[in-house]
Design an enzyme around this catalytic site. Structure first.
Site, mmCIF file in Angstrom:
data_model
loop_
_atom_site.group_PDB
_atom_site.id
_atom_site.type_symbol
_atom_site.label_atom_id
_atom_site.label_comp_id
_atom_site.label_asym_id
_atom_site.label_seq_id
_atom_site.Cartn_x
_atom_site.Cartn_y
_atom_site.Cartn_z
ATOM 1 N N ARG A 121 53.472 71.133 81.343
ATOM 2 C CA ARG A 121 53.508 72.447 80.452
ATOM 3 C C ARG A 121 54.327 71.883 79.392
ATOM 4 N NH1 ARG A 121 53.341 74.433 85.380
ATOM 5 N NH2 ARG A 121 51.527 75.522 86.081
ATOM 6 N N LYS A 143 51.554 71.232 64.955
ATOM 7 C CA LYS A 143 50.111 71.343 65.519
ATOM 8 C C LYS A 143 49.521 70.313 66.122
ATOM 9 C CE LYS A 143 48.119 73.322 61.743
ATOM 10 N NZ LYS A 143 46.831 73.813 61.209
ATOM 11 N N GLU A 185 47.591 65.665 49.424
ATOM 12 C CA GLU A 185 48.268 66.518 50.538
ATOM 13 C C GLU A 185 49.654 66.646 49.528
ATOM 14 O OE1 GLU A 185 47.443 68.674 52.567
ATOM 15 O OE2 GLU A 185 45.747 67.873 53.550
ATOM 16 N N LYS A 231 56.738 71.369 53.620
ATOM 17 C CA LYS A 231 55.928 71.647 54.794
ATOM 18 C C LYS A 231 57.124 72.283 55.681
ATOM 19 C CE LYS A 231 52.722 70.983 58.084
ATOM 20 N NZ LYS A 231 51.495 70.056 58.631
ATOM 21 N N GLU A 241 51.049 79.882 61.824
ATOM 22 C CA GLU A 241 49.773 79.996 61.048
ATOM 23 C C GLU A 241 49.601 81.340 60.797
ATOM 24 O OE1 GLU A 241 46.353 77.834 61.455
ATOM 25 O OE2 GLU A 241 46.963 76.774 59.700
ATOM 26 N N ARG A 245 52.100 80.127 56.606
ATOM 27 C CA ARG A 245 51.638 78.815 56.849
ATOM 28 C C ARG A 245 50.478 78.751 56.272
ATOM 29 N NH1 ARG A 245 52.734 75.084 61.835
ATOM 30 N NH2 ARG A 245 51.376 73.047 61.232
ATOM 31 N N ASN A 249 47.152 75.584 53.552
ATOM 32 C CA ASN A 249 45.580 75.340 53.463
ATOM 33 C C ASN A 249 44.896 75.437 52.024
ATOM 34 O OD1 ASN A 249 45.560 75.160 56.233
ATOM 35 N ND2 ASN A 249 45.303 77.520 56.348
ATOM 36 N N HIS A 252 41.842 73.760 51.288
ATOM 37 C CA HIS A 252 41.227 73.395 52.631
ATOM 38 C C HIS A 252 39.620 74.173 52.787
ATOM 39 C CE1 HIS A 252 44.764 71.168 52.906
ATOM 40 N NE2 HIS A 252 44.471 70.475 54.041
ATOM 41 N N HIS A 256 37.168 71.620 53.830
ATOM 42 C CA HIS A 256 36.557 71.310 55.178
ATOM 43 C C HIS A 256 35.143 71.367 55.103
ATOM 44 C CE1 HIS A 256 40.574 72.807 57.523
ATOM 45 N NE2 HIS A 256 40.287 71.468 57.290
ATOM 46 N N HIS A 268 39.757 63.110 54.578
ATOM 47 C CA HIS A 268 40.313 64.554 54.533
ATOM 48 C C HIS A 268 40.828 64.699 53.079
ATOM 49 C CE1 HIS A 268 41.776 68.327 55.835
ATOM 50 N NE2 HIS A 268 43.260 67.591 55.271
HETATM 51 N N1 NAD Z 1 48.279 68.216 63.126
HETATM 52 C C1 NAD Z 1 48.261 68.601 61.749
HETATM 53 O O1 NAD Z 1 49.005 69.520 61.312
HETATM 54 C C2 NAD Z 1 47.387 67.835 61.047
HETATM 55 C C3 NAD Z 1 47.366 67.874 59.628
HETATM 56 C C4 NAD Z 1 46.427 67.097 58.855
HETATM 57 C C5 NAD Z 1 45.714 66.103 59.645
HETATM 58 N N2 NAD Z 1 45.647 65.884 60.880
HETATM 59 C C6 NAD Z 1 44.775 65.128 61.670
HETATM 60 O O2 NAD Z 1 45.122 63.848 61.081
HETATM 61 C C7 NAD Z 1 44.181 62.976 61.394
HETATM 62 C C8 NAD Z 1 43.975 61.930 60.136
HETATM 63 O O3 NAD Z 1 45.128 61.055 59.949
HETATM 64 P P1 NAD Z 1 45.084 59.801 59.009
HETATM 65 O O4 NAD Z 1 44.573 60.049 57.758
HETATM 66 O O5 NAD Z 1 46.465 59.092 59.362
HETATM 67 O O6 NAD Z 1 43.913 58.761 59.980
HETATM 68 P P2 NAD Z 1 44.274 57.725 61.165
HETATM 69 O O7 NAD Z 1 45.286 58.250 62.151
HETATM 70 O O8 NAD Z 1 42.795 57.566 61.575
HETATM 71 O O9 NAD Z 1 44.647 56.356 60.198
HETATM 72 C C9 NAD Z 1 43.848 55.890 59.245
HETATM 73 C C10 NAD Z 1 43.566 54.261 59.641
HETATM 74 O O10 NAD Z 1 44.893 53.811 58.891
HETATM 75 C C11 NAD Z 1 45.255 52.925 60.242
HETATM 76 N N3 NAD Z 1 46.711 52.835 60.093
HETATM 77 C C12 NAD Z 1 47.452 53.602 60.460
HETATM 78 N N4 NAD Z 1 48.903 53.059 59.838
HETATM 79 C C13 NAD Z 1 48.548 51.906 59.214
HETATM 80 C C14 NAD Z 1 49.385 51.252 58.563
HETATM 81 N N5 NAD Z 1 50.817 51.401 58.490
HETATM 82 N N6 NAD Z 1 49.038 50.014 58.211
HETATM 83 C C15 NAD Z 1 47.732 49.551 58.294
HETATM 84 N N7 NAD Z 1 46.572 50.615 58.762
HETATM 85 C C16 NAD Z 1 47.310 51.681 59.368
HETATM 86 C C17 NAD Z 1 44.765 53.510 61.519
HETATM 87 O O11 NAD Z 1 44.608 52.494 62.661
HETATM 88 C C18 NAD Z 1 43.400 53.910 60.923
HETATM 89 O O12 NAD Z 1 42.051 52.954 60.924
HETATM 90 C C19 NAD Z 1 42.898 63.663 61.396
HETATM 91 O O13 NAD Z 1 42.601 63.641 62.829
HETATM 92 C C20 NAD Z 1 43.340 65.137 61.340
HETATM 93 O O14 NAD Z 1 42.750 66.122 61.676
HETATM 94 C C21 NAD Z 1 46.553 66.853 61.597
#
Ligand code: NAD
Length: 375
Positions: A121, A143, A185, A231, A241, A245, A249, A252, A256, A268
């Site tokens: 938990r 999140k 972003e 943020k 949210e 918050r 968005n 977005h 989306h 994204h």
């Molecule tokens: N929780 C939240 O508030 C929130 C907000 C925005 C996005 N997200 C989530 O984030 C995700 C997208 O994140 P992302 O864009 O970081 O994608 P990702 O985690 O897929 O990373 C992108 C690529 O870069 C590679 N990588 C990571 N760090 C690296 C580095 N330093 N050098 C070389 N390669 C590297 C990874 O292995 C991957 O292939 C989505 O699933 C989205 O839903 C969550």
């Protein structure tokens, strides 16, 4: 606050700190705190060296370190991978005072956060984001989540981390397109809250994104710090949210919709980039942005985003699909579509249920003639 070591610490309310600096990866143990004995380091297959550095730093502090490699990108955010990690935690005897550490992009920090939120938990999680999107968005704010076959981020929990460590040096290996998508972003934070971000991009970053990626370049770090501050202030005031918050968005809802219609083949940040131009046009059509100043602000959306190589238009002839996708978006309340729009620079407000003809007219202003590729 800038520390003597050169790192900057940004508090998120009274809950936790985001530490940003160059060469700070080895300080991960400082963020664990409490009575932690065991640590599960979750990482993608792409980052063996960074993971080894994190693990070694933790072992040097006396923690029992377990390392779990997970599939890359969205392949990490599944129920099956989460179940595998619960198995690892169970077999290694993780208790309520132990911790998870997520090393990777937003996919890994979302997964690591969700596993930490659900194990016993809720146990601690320290996030070590390695993408720009992870640093300025995914890892900050609490999140967490995974995908199901029915859609993205449908299962998750609000679970603030115990700390977030952003080492800007790790961005040197990030593919250029991922860096640029993360900048969308950052630009968003500029429009909704901190216009200095826009000034900085216009004066010092847009002319040479590749140079900006170098760790020696102070501008990227300043952009990260400013975006994290925006943020942090918003989520400290509103974890769940409910209202404030929502401003995060910005861009977005339409973004989306593009992601859905394109079956998640767009990054994204690229989709959000078009989404911000869409809501800027919508703000003008609905009387939120008026006069020459309003026109200039809409133009500034296009010029800043295009200067970074981000898309500002989408294919024409796809309105019905986009509208259906927007109506499905979980951010809409009931059947009413909701948008965040600007009344002026850094002055966001909500727009609920705008007329369908205005929604479609805004699409007309961001759509390209059919046959022209969207990027
Ligand atoms: N929780 C939240 O508030 C929130 C907000 C925005 C996005 N997200 C989530 O984030 C995700 C997208 O994140 P992302 O864009 O970081 O994608 P990702 O985690 O897929 O990373 C992108 C690529 O870069 C590679 N990588 C990571 N760090 C690296 C580095 N330093 N050098 C070389 N390669 C590297 C990874 O292995 C991957 O292939 C989505 O699933 C989205 O839903 C969550």
């Amino acid at each position: 606050m800038t520390e003597p070591t050169g790192a900057t610490t940004i508090p998120v309310g009274d809950d936790y700190d985001v530490v940003i600096g160059s060469g700070v990866l080895d300080r991960v143990g400082d963020l664990l705190g409490g009575d932690v004995e065991r640590v599960l380091v979750v990482h993608p297959p792409t980052l063996p060296e960074l993971t080894a550095r994190v693990s070694t730093a933790l072992e040097a502090r006396g923690y029992a370190v377990h390392v779990a490699e997970v599939p890359d990108a969205e392949g990490a955010k599944t129920g099956a991978v989460a179940a595998e990690l619960w198995g690892r935690l169970g077999r290694a005897g993780f208790t309520r005072t132990d911790s998870v550490v997520g090393v990777g992009g937003g996919t890994v920090t979302d997964l690591a956060g969700f596993v930490a939120a659900s194990w016993l938990r809720g146990v601690r999680v320290v996030q070590v984001p390695t993408t720009l999107l992870g640093m300025v968005d995914a890892a900050v704010g609490g999140k967490t989540g995974i995908n199901t076959t029915e859609g993205k981020n449908l299962v998750g929990a609000f679970h603030p981390p115990s700390g977030v460590l952003c080492d800007v040096d790790v961005l040197a290996t990030l593919p250029r397109d991922d860096l640029v998508a993360g900048l969308a972003e950052v630009v968003k934070c500029g429009f909704i809250a901190d216009p200095v971000i826009l000034d900085l991009i216009e004066s010092a970053v847009a002319d040479d994104v590749d140079r900006a990626r170098s760790a020696a370049n102070p501008h990227l770090r300043e952009l990260i710090e400013r975006a994290v501050r925006v943020k942090a202030e918003v989520v400290a005031a509103d974890l769940r949210e409910s209202s404030l918050r929502e401003i995060l968005n910005y861009g977005h809802t339409f973004g989306h919709a593009i992601e859905q219609v394109e079956h998640y083949t767009w990054r994204h940040g690229e989709a959000v980039s078009v989404g911000m131009v869409y809501v800027a046009e919508l703000a003008r059509l609905t009387g939120h942005l008026t006069g020459p100043e309003g026109d200039a602000l809409v133009s500034r959306h296009r010029s800043v985003l295009e200067s970074l190589g981000l898309p500002t238009a989408y294919a024409g002839g796809r309105w019905d699909e986009l509208l259906t996708a927007m109506r499905r978006d979980k951010k809409s309340r009931g059947s009413t579509l909701r948008f965040v729009v600007l009344d002026a620079l850094a002055s966001p407000t909500r727009l609920a249920g705008p007329d369908d003809t205005l929604l479609q007219a805004a699409y007309g202003l961001v759509s390209r003639r059919s046959g022209v590729p969207p990027h």
